[in-house]
Design a protein around this motif. Structure first.
Motif: not given
Length: 177
Positions: A121-132, A153-155, A159-165, A167-174
Motif C-alpha cells: 500500500y501507499l502511505i501519505c503523511t502530513g497536513n492535507i493541503s492543495s499544495r501537497k 489533518k486539514t490545514l 477545508e475546501w480542499y479536504a471536502k474535495k478529497l 468527496d472523492l474517496i468516501i466510497k472507495r474501499s482502497n
C-alpha cells in the motif's frame, strides 16, 4: 513582518529562502531549516557535483552556510546533508517523521474501519493541503486500484480542499484517511 522573534524556522532547502535567511542572520536571529533530502546514490552524487561545477548550487551553498541547525527525518538524510551539502554533523538534528509502528501492525486495534493489505500500500503523511496535492495521489490510487492510507489533518484555510478529497474517496474501499 516584525523583528520580535529569535529563531527563523524554514521548511525546505529552496533558494527562495535566501533573502529571509540573509536578513534574519544580519539581525542576529538563529536559523533552523527542516529539509527532505534525496538519498545518496551514485546518480544523485554525480548530478549534484555536475550542478556544483556549473555554478548551479552557488545560492544553495551560501544559504546552507548561514543555517544554525538542519533538521532531517533520518540518518541517511543526515549523511546526505554532510556529504552533498558539507553541513557539519554537529549541526544536524534527526527528528523522525510522525509514522508510528502501530500503522504497520496487521491487527492494529480500532485503527481503521476497514482492512488494508499492509504488505502492499501507499502511505501519505502530513497536513492535507492543495499544495501537497493528495487529491491527485488519491485519483491515481483509484485508477490503479492501489490501497492508499492518508494520515493528516486539514490545514486551516484548506477545508475546501479536504471536502474535495473526502468527496472523492468516501466510497472507495482502497483509500483510508
Amino acid at each position: 513582518q516584525d523583528g520580535s522573534f529569535d529563531i527563523l524556522h524554514l521548511w525546505g532547502l529552496d533558494d527562495a529562502h535566501f533573502p529571509s535567511v540573509y536578513w534574519a542572520r544580519k539581525a542576529g536571529k538563529r536559523i533552523v531549516m527542516t529539509v527532505l533530502l534525496p538519498y545518496l546514490t551514485p546518480k544523485v552524487f554525480a548530478r549534484y557535483q555536475i550542478g556544483r561545477m556549473l555554478g548551479l548550487r552557488r545560492v544553495q551553498r551560501q544559504l546552507v552556510s548561514l543555517i544554525d541547525r538542519l533538521v532531517v527525518v533520518n540518518h541517511d538524510q543526515s549523511r546526505t546533508a554532510e556529504i552533498l551539502l558539507g553541513f557539519p554533523r554537529n549541526k544536524i538534528s534527526v527528528i523522525p517523521n510522525i509514522i508510528e509502528n502501530i500503522y504497520f501492525e496487521k491487527n492494529a486495534p480500532n485503527l481503521f474501519n476497514k482492512t488494508l493489505d499492509l504488505k502492499h500500500y501507499l502511505i501519505c503523511t502530513g497536513n492535507i493541503s492543495s499544495r501537497k496535492n493528495q487529491l491527485l495521489l488519491a485519483k491515481a490510487a483509484i485508477e490503479e486500484n492501489i490501497p492508499l492510507l492518508i494520515i493528516g489533518k486539514t490545514l486551516p484555510g484548506e477545508e475546501w480542499y479536504a471536502k474535495k478529497l473526502t468527496d472523492l474517496i468516501i466510497k472507495r474501499s482502497n483509500i483510508t484517511w
